[in-house]
Design a protein around this motif. Structure first.
Motif: not given
Length: 199
Positions: A164-169, A173-177
């Motif tokens: 999840t951290f890798k994906l969020s990076d 921010g909006d897409a990750s949320a």
């Protein structure tokens, strides 16, 4: 006085017959299956013991077949199996938890469906399972907690958190949320506390 046999609905009887056929394949008792395909551990039990224990056959069955085998057990056996999972949970999580046969059946049904999603390379993060499509990734993590040891469950959550951290990076921010929300994560620390990273 003889006991009346259990009368099954034709659809259930057909499913049980299919499962029996699956066991026959594993044991190579069907004429269609050559004994060359028989696993050594199954051959050992057939040659040295009166029968092949179910726990040996489980190594060869697919998750869906094992799930059906559980479903078709008498209520007393399902109660016993659920109690074993309750005892395992209490022993490895150091917290008492009652796991009912119904809850165990639902958990395995969700786990099986998520496993099939993974096996067919479908999108896991936004998947929904169960008849009402209300079980998401976080929901199935709750199901997995019931059947895994505490250490295995923590390791699984740790791996998912790292991914999840890798994906969020790699996302805004909006897409990750949105991805986290689709997974069922409304509050990251409550689902994946930092202590599972060993921090």
């Amino acid at each position: 006085m003889t006991e009346n046999p259990i009368v099954l609905m034709p659809a259930i009887e057909k499913k049980i017959d299919t499962l029996i056929g699956d066991f026959e394949k594993v044991l190579c008792r069907s004429k269609k299956w050559k004994s060359d395909y028989k696993r050594d551990y199954i051959r050992h039990y057939e040659n040295n013991h009166d029968n092949t224990p179910v726990w040996i056959l489980m190594n060869y069955l697919m998750l869906g077949q094992a799930f059906k085998f559980y479903e078709f057990q008498p209520e007393s056996m399902r109660n016993s199996i659920a109690k074993s999972f309750s005892d395992l949970y209490s022993e490895t999580h150091e917290v008492d938890k009652h796991i009912s046969p119904r809850r165990l059946r639902l958990a395995y049904d969700h786990i099986k469906d998520f496993r099939n999603i993974c096996a067919h390379d479908e999108r896991l993060f936004c998947a929904r399972v169960s008849p009402s499509c209300d079980v998401n990734l976080v929901g199935v993590l709750g199901d997995l907690e019931l059947v895994l040891t505490e250490d295995d469950y923590k390791m699984l959550r740790r791996e998912i958190l790292l991914e999840t951290f890798k994906l969020s990076d790699s996302l805004s921010g909006d897409a990750s949320a949105r991805v986290l929300f689709a997974m069922g994560v409304n509050d990251l620390p409550s689902v994946f506390p930092k202590e599972i990273l060993g921090l």
